[in-house]
Design an enzyme around this catalytic site. Sequence first.
Site, short mmCIF file in Angstrom:
data_model
loop_
_atom_site.label_atom_id
_atom_site.label_comp_id
_atom_site.label_asym_id
_atom_site.label_seq_id
_atom_site.Cartn_x
_atom_site.Cartn_y
_atom_site.Cartn_z
N THR A 1 2.71 4.48 -0.95
CA THR A 1 2.48 5.37 -2.08
C THR A 1 3.81 6.00 -2.52
O THR A 1 4.82 5.88 -1.83
CB THR A 1 1.48 6.48 -1.71
OG1 THR A 1 1.93 7.13 -0.54
CG2 THR A 1 0.10 5.90 -1.46
N ALA B 1 -2.20 -1.04 -4.40
CA ALA B 1 -3.21 0.02 -4.56
C ALA B 1 -2.71 1.30 -3.93
O ALA B 1 -2.15 1.27 -2.83
CB ALA B 1 -4.52 -0.38 -3.90
N PRO B 2 -2.90 2.44 -4.58
CA PRO B 2 -2.58 3.71 -3.94
C PRO B 2 -3.57 3.99 -2.81
O PRO B 2 -3.27 4.73 -1.88
CB PRO B 2 -2.71 4.74 -5.05
CG PRO B 2 -3.56 4.08 -6.09
CD PRO B 2 -3.40 2.61 -5.94
N GLY C 1 -2.81 12.55 -4.19
CA GLY C 1 -2.78 11.56 -5.28
C GLY C 1 -4.18 11.19 -5.72
O GLY C 1 -4.45 11.01 -6.92
N THR C 2 -5.10 11.12 -4.76
CA THR C 2 -6.48 10.75 -5.11
C THR C 2 -7.13 11.84 -5.96
O THR C 2 -7.82 11.54 -6.93
CB THR C 2 -7.29 10.50 -3.81
OG1 THR C 2 -6.65 9.47 -3.07
CG2 THR C 2 -8.73 10.10 -4.12
N GLY D 1 0.81 -1.23 0.00
CA GLY D 1 0.00 0.00 0.00
C GLY D 1 0.83 1.26 0.00
O GLY D 1 0.28 2.37 -0.07
N LYS E 1 0.22 17.73 5.63
CA LYS E 1 0.42 16.89 4.44
C LYS E 1 1.40 17.58 3.49
O LYS E 1 1.19 18.73 3.12
CB LYS E 1 -0.92 16.62 3.74
CG LYS E 1 -0.79 15.67 2.53
CD LYS E 1 -2.16 15.28 2.00
CE LYS E 1 -2.06 14.52 0.69
NZ LYS E 1 -1.32 13.26 0.78
N HIS F 1 -7.02 18.18 3.32
CA HIS F 1 -6.20 17.29 4.14
C HIS F 1 -5.56 18.07 5.28
O HIS F 1 -5.53 19.30 5.26
CB HIS F 1 -5.10 16.64 3.29
CG HIS F 1 -5.59 15.54 2.42
ND1 HIS F 1 -6.12 15.76 1.18
CD2 HIS F 1 -5.65 14.19 2.62
CE1 HIS F 1 -6.48 14.60 0.63
NE2 HIS F 1 -6.21 13.64 1.48
N1 LIG Z 1 -2.75 2.33 -0.02
C1 LIG Z 1 -3.43 2.81 1.03
O1 LIG Z 1 -4.64 2.58 1.18
C2 LIG Z 1 -2.69 3.62 2.05
C3 LIG Z 1 -3.33 4.10 3.19
C4 LIG Z 1 -2.58 4.81 4.14
C5 LIG Z 1 -1.23 5.03 3.93
N2 LIG Z 1 -0.65 4.56 2.78
C6 LIG Z 1 0.78 4.71 2.52
O2 LIG Z 1 1.43 3.72 3.29
C7 LIG Z 1 2.70 4.21 3.72
C8 LIG Z 1 2.77 4.17 5.24
O3 LIG Z 1 1.76 4.97 5.77
P1 LIG Z 1 1.73 5.32 7.33
O4 LIG Z 1 0.54 6.18 7.52
O5 LIG Z 1 1.87 4.08 8.14
O6 LIG Z 1 3.07 6.18 7.44
P2 LIG Z 1 3.96 6.48 8.72
O7 LIG Z 1 3.14 6.50 9.94
O8 LIG Z 1 4.79 7.65 8.37
O9 LIG Z 1 4.93 5.19 8.81
C9 LIG Z 1 5.91 4.91 7.84
C10 LIG Z 1 6.69 3.68 8.24
O10 LIG Z 1 7.64 3.39 7.23
C11 LIG Z 1 8.95 3.34 7.82
N3 LIG Z 1 9.99 3.72 6.86
C12 LIG Z 1 10.73 2.83 6.18
N4 LIG Z 1 11.61 3.44 5.42
C13 LIG Z 1 11.45 4.74 5.58
C14 LIG Z 1 12.07 5.87 5.03
N5 LIG Z 1 13.09 5.76 4.16
N6 LIG Z 1 11.61 7.08 5.37
C15 LIG Z 1 10.60 7.21 6.22
N7 LIG Z 1 9.96 6.16 6.80
C16 LIG Z 1 10.40 4.93 6.49
C17 LIG Z 1 8.85 4.26 9.02
O11 LIG Z 1 9.90 3.97 9.89
P3 LIG Z 1 10.15 4.85 11.22
O12 LIG Z 1 9.11 4.36 12.19
O13 LIG Z 1 11.54 4.49 11.58
O14 LIG Z 1 9.99 6.29 10.87
C18 LIG Z 1 7.47 3.83 9.53
O15 LIG Z 1 7.55 2.59 10.20
C19 LIG Z 1 2.81 5.61 3.11
O16 LIG Z 1 3.45 5.50 1.85
C20 LIG Z 1 1.36 6.03 2.92
O17 LIG Z 1 1.20 7.00 1.91
C21 LIG Z 1 -1.35 3.88 1.85
#
Ligand SMILES: NC(=O)c1ccc[n+]([C@@H]2O[C@H](COP(=O)([O-])OP(=O)(O)OC[C@H]3O[C@@H](n4cnc5c(N)ncnc54)[C@H](OP(=O)(O)O)[C@@H]3O)[C@@H](O)[C@H]2O)c1
Length: 277
Positions: free
Chosen positions: A79, A105-106, A150-151, A77, A144, A140
């Site tokens: 993005t 999926a995005p 993106g949506t 997931g 952000k 948002h």
């Molecule tokens: N497809 C969907 O439906 C959907 C829904 C929500 C989010 N997303 C996407 O999913 C991803 C995670 O979302 P989230 O809300 O969980 O984000 P988040 O809270 O910022 O968590 C990101 C996670 O990725 C880790 N990470 C690994 N490599 C990293 C790097 N190079 N830089 C920064 N962080 C890194 C972070 O590590 P640390 O803990 O060490 O910082 C953290 O564990 C994002 O890309 C977001 O856009 C997708």
Amino acid sequence: MQALILGSGAMGLRLRDELTAGGHVVRAMLGRPGRQPRPEPATLAPIDMAFEFSHASSTIGNVRFALATGCRTVVVGTTGLADPGNGPRALDTLARDVGARIVLAPTFSIGAVLFGRLAEEAARLFGRFDAYDPYLLEWHRRRKPDRPSGTAAALASRVLPHLPSKRRARLADGTGAPDPDTLEIVALRAGASPGMHLLGFDADGESIELRITARDRSAYVAGALLAAERLLAGPAAPPGLIHFETLIDDLLTEPTRPAAEAPQPDPSKEDLHALVA
Ligand SMILES: NC(=O)c1ccc[n+]([C@@H]2O[C@H](COP(=O)([O-])OP(=O)(O)OC[C@H]3O[C@@H](n4cnc5c(N)ncnc54)[C@H](OP(=O)(O)O)[C@@H]3O)[C@@H](O)[C@H]2O)c1
């Protein structure tokens, strides 16, 4: 299922809670590579399903790690992925090389996927009438980092081909009036909103709006879990990349509940039926 979660941010944590509450086993949740030593992949086997929600720079490494455990079904997931490098083609190649299936999926929000279809249909209808001027608005959280979302960008490219009066979509900026042939996208950044998208059509005498508002991340988690269930239970798709939209398409074409299982009319509502007949 025995699950592996790659990414220990907001999504990873929520997925872990939901999986555990659903009686599944989370074998490991791994954060940013290099922060903590990772176990040898083979020591985590067997893994039925890996969930990858981290950062675009980590996705390919994380998917390789998941595949190295012997896991052959992955939900991605994260993005910001793009070919060449870590986009759909790269993920497809990784999956095919080892006979795995990866759902990407995005957005895993089922509502957002269906909303895209409603938006396209609305554009097809209203686009036939110049009097209805379309617009896109998204809201948002203040922090952000990007705009438009993106949506919103995906919605714009989806509706634009059905709007003969619009030649382009553009983020609203500047102080002057926009060209009439521009579809305005307004990106509002304030507060803590996890995401609102609105497609509107405005005419002299009326306004029509389609709006989807996320309250939290639960819709994404629910969609990711649905994707996992479909991967594990559904008829095996060939190895490679599968788009979440395709899974939703399959679901939409499945027969609905047989009539015998459908709820029977409530006799106490018969008067009402007579009233509206
Ligand atoms: N497809 C969907 O439906 C959907 C829904 C929500 C989010 N997303 C996407 O999913 C991803 C995670 O979302 P989230 O809300 O969980 O984000 P988040 O809270 O910022 O968590 C990101 C996670 O990725 C880790 N990470 C690994 N490599 C990293 C790097 N190079 N830089 C920064 N962080 C890194 C972070 O590590 P640390 O803990 O060490 O910082 C953290 O564990 C994002 O890309 C977001 O856009 C997708």
